[in-house]
Design a protein around this motif. Structure first.
Motif, PDB file in Angstrom:
ATOM      1  N   GLU A   1       0.826  -1.210   0.000  1.00  0.00           N
ATOM      2  CA  GLU A   1       0.000   0.000   0.000  1.00  0.00           C
ATOM      3  C   GLU A   1       0.854   1.252   0.000  1.00  0.00           C
ATOM      4  N   LEU A   2       1.934   1.256   0.787  1.00  0.00           N
ATOM      5  CA  LEU A   2       2.819   2.411   0.789  1.00  0.00           C
ATOM      6  C   LEU A   2       3.446   2.597  -0.586  1.00  0.00           C
ATOM      7  N   GLY A   3       3.858   1.512  -1.221  1.00  0.00           N
ATOM      8  CA  GLY A   3       4.409   1.603  -2.569  1.00  0.00           C
ATOM      9  C   GLY A   3       3.410   2.175  -3.567  1.00  0.00           C
ATOM     10  N   GLN A   4       2.148   1.806  -3.432  1.00  0.00           N
ATOM     11  CA  GLN A   4       1.115   2.355  -4.306  1.00  0.00           C
ATOM     12  C   GLN A   4       1.000   3.863  -4.140  1.00  0.00           C
ATOM     13  N   ALA A   5       1.037   4.319  -2.887  1.00  0.00           N
ATOM     14  CA  ALA A   5       0.928   5.759  -2.622  1.00  0.00           C
ATOM     15  C   ALA A   5       2.133   6.510  -3.175  1.00  0.00           C
ATOM     16  N   LEU A   6       3.326   5.951  -3.023  1.00  0.00           N
ATOM     17  CA  LEU A   6       4.530   6.598  -3.543  1.00  0.00           C
ATOM     18  C   LEU A   6       4.494   6.633  -5.078  1.00  0.00           C
ATOM     19  N   THR A   7       4.008   5.576  -5.680  1.00  0.00           N
ATOM     20  CA  THR A   7       3.903   5.535  -7.139  1.00  0.00           C
ATOM     21  C   THR A   7       2.926   6.584  -7.652  1.00  0.00           C
ATOM     22  N   GLN A   8       1.774   6.716  -6.998  1.00  0.00           N
ATOM     23  CA  GLN A   8       0.810   7.733  -7.407  1.00  0.00           C
ATOM     24  C   GLN A   8       1.386   9.130  -7.231  1.00  0.00           C
ATOM     25  N   SER A   9       2.146   9.336  -6.176  1.00  0.00           N
ATOM     26  CA  SER A   9       2.770  10.642  -5.974  1.00  0.00           C
ATOM     27  C   SER A   9       3.758  10.938  -7.097  1.00  0.00           C
ATOM     28  N   ALA A  10       4.596   9.964  -7.451  1.00  0.00           N
ATOM     29  CA  ALA A  10       5.564  10.168  -8.531  1.00  0.00           C
ATOM     30  C   ALA A  10       4.863  10.485  -9.848  1.00  0.00           C
ATOM     31  N   ARG A  11       3.768   9.818 -10.103  1.00  0.00           N
ATOM     32  CA  ARG A  11       3.020  10.047 -11.346  1.00  0.00           C
ATOM     33  C   ARG A  11       2.463  11.472 -11.419  1.00  0.00           C
ATOM     34  N   HIS A  12       2.181  12.051 -10.257  1.00  0.00           N
ATOM     35  CA  HIS A  12       1.565  13.376 -10.224  1.00  0.00           C
ATOM     36  C   HIS A  12       2.585  14.504 -10.075  1.00  0.00           C
ATOM     37  N   LEU A  13       3.872  14.172 -10.071  1.00  0.00           N
ATOM     38  CA  LEU A  13       4.914  15.195 -10.036  1.00  0.00           C
ATOM     39  C   LEU A  13       5.412  15.510 -11.438  1.00  0.00           C
ATOM     40  N   ARG A  14       5.729  16.783 -11.648  1.00  0.00           N
ATOM     41  CA  ARG A  14       6.440  17.167 -12.861  1.00  0.00           C
ATOM     42  C   ARG A  14       7.896  16.717 -12.752  1.00  0.00           C
ATOM     43  N   PRO A  15       8.608  16.543 -13.868  1.00  0.00           N
ATOM     44  CA  PRO A  15      10.043  16.234 -13.788  1.00  0.00           C
ATOM     45  C   PRO A  15      10.766  17.279 -12.943  1.00  0.00           C
ATOM     46  N   GLY A  16      11.592  16.819 -12.022  1.00  0.00           N
ATOM     47  CA  GLY A  16      12.269  17.725 -11.104  1.00  0.00           C
ATOM     48  C   GLY A  16      11.449  18.100  -9.900  1.00  0.00           C
ATOM     49  N   GLY A  17      10.229  17.529  -9.774  1.00  0.00           N
ATOM     50  CA  GLY A  17       9.378  17.836  -8.632  1.00  0.00           C
ATOM     51  C   GLY A  17       9.777  17.052  -7.396  1.00  0.00           C
ATOM     52  N   LEU A  18       9.293  17.514  -6.241  1.00  0.00           N
ATOM     53  CA  LEU A  18       9.704  16.994  -4.938  1.00  0.00           C
ATOM     54  C   LEU A  18       8.515  16.430  -4.177  1.00  0.00           C
ATOM     55  N   LEU A  19       8.705  15.225  -3.627  1.00  0.00           N
ATOM     56  CA  LEU A  19       7.794  14.664  -2.641  1.00  0.00           C
ATOM     57  C   LEU A  19       8.424  14.840  -1.267  1.00  0.00           C
ATOM     58  N   ALA A  20       7.687  15.452  -0.337  1.00  0.00           N
ATOM     59  CA  ALA A  20       8.158  15.641   1.039  1.00  0.00           C
ATOM     60  C   ALA A  20       7.125  15.032   1.987  1.00  0.00           C
ATOM     61  N   CYS A  21       7.546  13.999   2.714  1.00  0.00           N
ATOM     62  CA  CYS A  21       6.615  13.324   3.613  1.00  0.00           C
ATOM     63  C   CYS A  21       7.351  12.837   4.853  1.00  0.00           C
ATOM     64  N   ASP A  22       6.600  12.583   5.903  1.00  0.00           N
ATOM     65  CA  ASP A  22       7.193  12.013   7.104  1.00  0.00           C
ATOM     66  C   ASP A  22       6.564  10.659   7.400  1.00  0.00           C
ATOM     67  N   LEU A  23       7.303   9.847   8.144  1.00  0.00           N
ATOM     68  CA  LEU A  23       6.846   8.513   8.526  1.00  0.00           C
ATOM     69  C   LEU A  23       7.363   8.184   9.927  1.00  0.00           C
ATOM     70  N   ASN A  24       6.507   7.649  10.760  1.00  0.00           N
ATOM     71  CA  ASN A  24       6.986   7.062  11.997  1.00  0.00           C
ATOM     72  C   ASN A  24       7.736   5.774  11.669  1.00  0.00           C
TER      73      ASN A  24
END
Length: 255
Positions: free
Chosen positions: A119-142
């Motif tokens: 499930e976490l991999g699915q969320a990361l994949t969807q985030s990557a798909r919605h970023l422009r090239p050179g875009g940044l994902l910033a998230c926190d995890l316990n």
């Protein structure tokens, strides 16, 4: 009365979370972004809840869309945010938007509500798909340790005064399920309104912890080109006793 997660809680969430450092988290992640050449642009705030971080990104000059799975939390966000801010109900694992973004955020251990690496991999994949090239994902995890030892003594309790004169009495208890490797929180809230009316509800929340070595292959598989996994607030390398990590991952070439 038992409610699904983040439904009844929405009505008292901002009262209980009044001291959450959304402004400092925003400075932390935007400083990292600016130092690597990413200025203002289009941002997507995943698991935006009632809009705490969304509001800080707006104040910093970003055009922001908020997405959350809870209609109740989004209704509260609509009360706090300008009407021009798009707010979308969606699942972190499957959301589909037409826009592409320069920055995607997901904070306050929201990704820990995904209870498997799949499930976490699915969320990361969807985030990557919605970023422009050179875009940044910033998230926190316990981390696993952070979920196992969430609160000292396993209890968080107190009384929080609300702006409308009511009081929120809360008693949240935490246990760690060793077999399932999940933290389970029973969130009991009792709202005492002016005049003596009382409302009580309970929600059950479950989280799984993720350590850096579990997250890195998921980032690679999602299509991120480069990432830093660090501690807040000094960007230090996580240690064995780190309870929460920040993931800062770039799509395409690193900035």
């Amino acid at each position: 009365m038992q409610h699904p997660p983040f439904t009844a809680l929405a009505a008292v969430y901002d009262t209980m979370m009044d001291d959450v450092e959304y402004d400092q988290w925003t400075d932390f992640l935007l400083t990292y972004a600016r130092d690597r050449g990413l200025g203002r642009g289009q941002a997507l705030d995943l698991a935006c809840g009632t809009g705490g971080l969304t509001r800080e990104l707006l104040a910093a000059g970003w055009d922001v869309t908020g997405l959350d799975g809870s209609a109740e939390m989004l209704a509260r966000a609509r009360q706090r945010l300008p009407g021009s801010v798009p707010l979308v109900q969606g699942d972190l694992r499957t959301f589909e938007l037409e826009e592409r973004f320069d920055l995607i955020t997901c904070v306050f251990d929201s990704l820990n509500n995904l209870l498997s690496t799949q499930e976490l991999g699915q969320a990361l994949t969807q985030s990557a798909r919605h970023l422009r090239p050179g875009g940044l994902l910033a998230c926190d995890l316990n981390t696993r340790l952070g979920v196992r030892d969430l609160w000292e003594g396993g209890v968080m309790e107190g009384v929080a005064p609300a702006a409308d004169g009511s009081e929120v009495h809360y008693h949240w208890s935490h246990v760690y399920d060793e077999e399932e490797e999940l933290g389970v929180v029973q969130a009991l809230c009792r709202v005492v309104r002016d005049g003596g009316e009382v409302e009580e509800f309970t929600e059950m929340h479950r989280e799984r912890g993720y350590d850096p070595q579990e997250v890195e292959p998921l980032l690679r598989a999602a299509g991120f080109a480069h990432w830093d996994i660090v501690e807040y607030p000094d960007y230090a390398e996580p240690q064995a006793d780190t309870p929460r990590i920040w993931v800062l991952a770039w799509k395409g070439e690193a900035q």
